[in-house]
Structure formats: C-alpha cells, structure tokens
Design an enzyme around this catalytic site. Structure first.
Site: not given
Length: 269
Positions: A56, A109
């Site tokens: 994103d 992540y």
C-alpha cells in the site's frame, strides 16, 4: 529468452503504493520505466512483468520480488543507475519458466509500534490468538472473495523506544496486518480486553477496525517453495544502506529542532 527475478527494496514514503496508477508515482511504475530505459524490456505485458507484493501507499520493503522475461543479460547496477535512490534492486536470479512470483509460501511483515508502557504480556496473549487459520472478514474489505487466511506466527519484540511486531503467513488481505497490529496495540494500552480478539475474529459480528498508519510497516521478505539462487549485489546493498543512514540523520536533526522549540515553549509557562 530468460525469466529473471529481482529482489527489490524501497522506501514507500513518496509513492502511492507499489502498483501502477495513472499519473501517480509508484514503485512498480519506476521499476518498469527503468527496465525499459535499460533496454531490458519493451512492453511490461509482453515481458510478462509480475510482482509478489502490491504494498500500500507508504509501506516499505526490503525484499519484494518481481519477475519478467528478457533476451538480454541483466546487470543490477545498470538498473539502479536509472532508478531513484529510494528504490534499489538488491539481487537478481534466473528462474525457471514455471516460477510463479505471486505465490510465495511465506510473507514476512514487520510493524514498528511507537508507544509507551504497553502491557507486553497482554499483547503476546492477543498476538497468539491470531496464529492459525481464521476468517479475517473484519480485518479487510467486505468484498474479499476468500477471507480465510493462515498466520504462522505473530511475535513481539520490545526495544527501548518501540515495539517490533513480526507477522508471518502465506498471504494477507488488504490492510490485514495493520489491523491486526491495531488490535494488539489496543490490548496493550488496556483499551480493549483480550477476549475481544475472539469476537473480532468472528465474521458474524461486523466490526470496522481502523488500521494503523502504513509508514511503519515493512515487507521484510518472501519465501518460495523452491530455492531461488539470488545473487546479491554488495554495492547496491551498500548504496541503499547509505541512503537510509542519510535520511535517518536528516530526520533526527529535524526532530531535535522540533524538540528544542517545544521545550522552549514549555518554559514560557
């Protein structure tokens, strides 16, 4: 014709996400433009350009992977000389034609959480509830076709000034990691009870979860079912590291200026 995989690192700060968008700066747009300028590809569709992670807006990466077909030899620094400094190809590899970059078996992540005096024990208990296979309907868009995801691990490390929240799984929904971190942080602050996590993982109860800001999230790396023989480029890694160090010092100086100004205003009272 060869199929090439590139391991890419970038700071997402000034980009509108990874995926190309008309008229907006994106990581994918810069990479494709650099490959074209270097003469490695002409058209991304004909070269079958693909990426593993479509991060994103504002999200960073140390190990996203892209693939494409080219008849030419690929030199990492030829591409890096064209790319902006906040995007760097760190390594390259030749992969077999059937290799599917979009389907790693593991995505890693890391979220950096800046907060004070959180209840680490409660956070760890909350984190453990996300491990395993769950319906993450409340942790993404309602239009997701398959909200079922399996998370291998959620681990929390405490540092002097921040917490590192590492989330590992095969695949994630849009904003899923940032929403998981939001819930864990809320538990750590005492704003919600641990049992609330079970309720949020119940798709029958429709609840909106406000995601944490994207600028603290890093895609650390990807793992595939087959071993990719990446050849790392020492100069590229050193160059990206130097850029990060320069930016760190710049932000540190700017922070000190603001701190001095704030402290001076406090002394006026």
């Amino acid at each position: 014709m060869k199929k090439i995989a590139l391991k890419v690192a970038y700071l997402g700060t000034r980009f509108y996400g990874f995926q190309r968008q008309p008229g907006l700066p994106t990581v994918e747009g810069e990479i494709i433009s650099a490959l074209q300028e270097a003469g490695l590809i002409e058209d991304p569709r004909k070269a079958r350009f693909q990426a593993a992670g479509r991060t994103d807006k504002g999200v960073h990466s140390l190990g996203n992977v892209v693939t494409f077909y080219t008849p030419y030899d690929v030199h990492v620094n030829q591409i890096n000389d064209i790319l902006p400094r906040d995007i760097r190809v760190l390594a390259s590899a030749s992969v077999y034609y059937g290799f599917k970059v979009r389907y790693p078996i593991r995505r890693y992540y890391r979220y950096i959480l800046f907060d004070d005096d959180l209840n680490l024990e409660a956070m760890n208990l909350a984190a453990s509830k996300f491990e395993g296979t769950h319906d993450f309907t409340n942790f993404s868009k309602r239009i997701e076709r398959n909200p079922i995801r399996k998370i291998e691990s959620v681990k929390i490390l405490e540092d002097d000034d921040y917490y590192l929240i590492d989330v590992v799984g095969e695949s994630f929904l849009w904003q899923m990691v940032r929403k998981i971190v939001k819930v864990i942080a809320d538990v750590g602050r005492g704003e919600i009870e641990i049992k609330r996590v079970d309720e949020l993982l119940n798709p029958k109860e429709r609840i909106y979860i406000d995601p944490m800001p994207p600028e603290n999230l890093i895609l650390m790396g990807l793992e595939y079912g087959v071993k990719i023989m990446f050849k790392e480029d020492d100069y590229a890694i050193s160059s990206f590291k130097s850029m990060l160090e320069e930016e760190f010092l710049e932000y540190k100086r700017a922070s000190i200026v603001r701190k001095v100004m704030r402290d001076t205003l406090i002394s006026f009272k």
